[in-house]
Design an enzyme around this catalytic site. Structure first.
Site, PDB file in Angstrom:
ATOM      1  N   TYR A 117       0.837  -1.197   0.000  1.00 21.87           N
ATOM      2  CA  TYR A 117       0.000   0.000   0.000  1.00 21.87           C
ATOM      3  C   TYR A 117       0.873   1.249   0.000  1.00 21.87           C
ATOM      4  CZ  TYR A 117      -2.912   3.746   1.893  1.00 21.87           C
ATOM      5  OH  TYR A 117      -3.541   4.935   2.087  1.00 21.87           O
ATOM      6  N   ALA A 118       1.868   1.291   0.887  1.00 22.68           N
ATOM      7  CA  ALA A 118       2.770   2.433   0.951  1.00 22.68           C
ATOM      8  C   ALA A 118       3.532   2.608  -0.357  1.00 22.68           C
ATOM      9  CB  ALA A 118       3.749   2.263   2.110  1.00 22.68           C
TER      10      ALA A 118
END
Length: 432
Positions: free
Chosen positions: A244-245
């Site tokens: 996600y990051a």
């Protein structure tokens, strides 16, 4: 995306059949085989790529539905779009809000509408979490005059149609596949929404005349394994701890590219652990509340050597003020029809509370508000993308548009708990 790999069976090649075959037939056979493989890959790439499943793994992919399926294009539909996007204040702007049925999207859309801006929502209503909550938010916005078009940001034709109907001055891009841990279950959904979807939106925006200014949601997760606190926009962000990051960091690099080449005005907002009424059920404060009321144990993570896990919890109203501040100070894009005519604004801001609170203290506050003792299950922080702490330096946002958070965790959770009890006391399910 089908996650079940094919498993070709082994076979035993017969020497005789190989060595007695003329060389030209072997070459021709190989050429034919690889030609079919190449054509097959080209078919998959051009005709099947958009059908990567949404995070909900729905049997029908929203991004591949025809526009008529969920919008019923026609005079009545276009009238709703225009009415929702109509500016009603002298200095108002027209804003396309993607992810409008999401947590932040709903609050931002309502705030923009209250002050007289034209607002049109776009959301695909996937079931990453309970879709009925998204539908309830949709109903809430409809009562304020905000229409949400049901569609996907990967649907280029839909995006073009909306810009054809309304000359949006701004885009508030909040649509994304959220959640750190879910990326280990469905990584494709993050690439589909956070990278491909963002690129599709920018491709459409760059071709508009005039181009809209774009404010979009990045994430505090981009700081990843950074150990310097508080986190500043000038700190390194090349050590993501989750997919996600990584997709949000990729979004920041993509934004830089479209700003540099096409003159799009782009402002990224790194949100720090947003919470509040109408929040996301996958967030700790939300499911802690649910499980405490049900008498279930809740996991309290601790870092190595019994280290404290803390978050810079930021109340939704403070985030909304930050979003509007970024929107109001966004300069116009400098491109026209896909061609850059001059340097354009490119910014990234932290939007946090600047007061990290241990997760154990969050639970203590919830216990007092709910008047129920929590059954705590102390666990080691798993290696699933979670980090030990977050802490925002907000001096840049303060200097640029006066961002100043006003709500502490005690008061913010009090408002959330009141909403939660009222919402789920109406017979709505709280087990999802």
């Amino acid at each position: 995306m089908d996650n079940t790999p094919s498993t070709p069976g082994k076979f035993k090649m017969e020497k005789g059949s190989y060595f007695h075959r003329p060389r030209w037939q072997t070459s021709l056979a190989k050429l034919t085989f690889w030609s079919f493989v190449f054509l097959g890959l080209m078919f998959i790439f051009f005709f099947r790529t958009p059908s990567i499943p949404s995070p909900s793994s729905l049997p029908t992919d929203h991004s591949r539905r025809s526009l008529r399926t969920y919008n019923n294009f026609g005079a009545a539909w276009e009238k709703r779009v225009r009415s929702s996007a109509r500016i009603r204040s002298p200095n108002g702007v027209s804003v396309l809000v993607t992810g409008a049925a999401g947590f932040v999207g709903t609050h931002v859309s309502a705030a923009l509408k209250r002050r007289g801006d034209g607002v049109l929502g776009l959301d695909n209503f996937n079931d990453y979490y309970d879709p009925s909550l998204k539908r309830a938010r949709q109903a809430l916005l409809e009562r304020t005059g905000v229409f949400i078009v049901e569609g996907d940001i990967n649907d280029v034709d839909l995006l073009k149609k909306l810009f054809e109907i309304v000359a949006f001055t701004h885009v508030m891009h909040l649509a994304a596949q959220a959640g750190v841990r879910y990326a280990m279950e469905n990584p494709g959904s993050y690439v589909h929404s956070n990278i491909a979807g963002f690129v599709n939106l920018l491709e459409v925006c760059k071709s508009m005349n005039p181009q809209p200014a774009i404010v979009w949601a990045s994430s505090s997760s981009v700081y990843g394994l950074n150990t310097k606190v508080p986190f500043s926009e000038r700190d390194r962000t090349d050590q993501p701890a989750s997919l996600y990051a990584a997709t949000k960091k990729a979004g920041e690099e993509i934004a830089h590219t479209y700003n540099h080449i096409y003159g799009l005005s782009l402002t990224g907002l790194r949100f720090f652990t947003v919470y509040g009424p109408w929040g996301r059920p996958d967030m700790a404060y939300f499911f802690f509340t649910r499980d405490i009321l049900k008498g279930k144990s809740i996991p309290i993570f601790e870092a190595a050597n019994h280290g404290t896990v803390a978050r810079d919890f930021t109340y939704i109203d403070d985030i909304v003020r930050g979003c509007l501040g970024a929107l109001d100070t966004a300069e116009k894009s400098t491109g026209s029809g896909g061609k850059k005519t001059g340097p354009a604004q490119l910014r990234v801001f932290n939007l946090g509370n600047t007061s990290p609170v241990p997760v154990s203290e969050l639970v203590s506050i919830l216990e007092r508000l709910l008047k129920v003792k929590a059954e705590r299950n102390i666990m080691k922080l798993p290696r699933n993308g979670d980090v030990q702490f977050t802490h925002a330096n907000i001096s840049y946002a303060q200097s640029e548009f006066g961002y100043k958070p006003k709500t502490d965790l005690q008061n913010g959770l009090k408002k959330f708990v009141q909403w939660y009890i009222n919402y789920y006391s109406d017979g709505k399910k709280a087990d999802q």
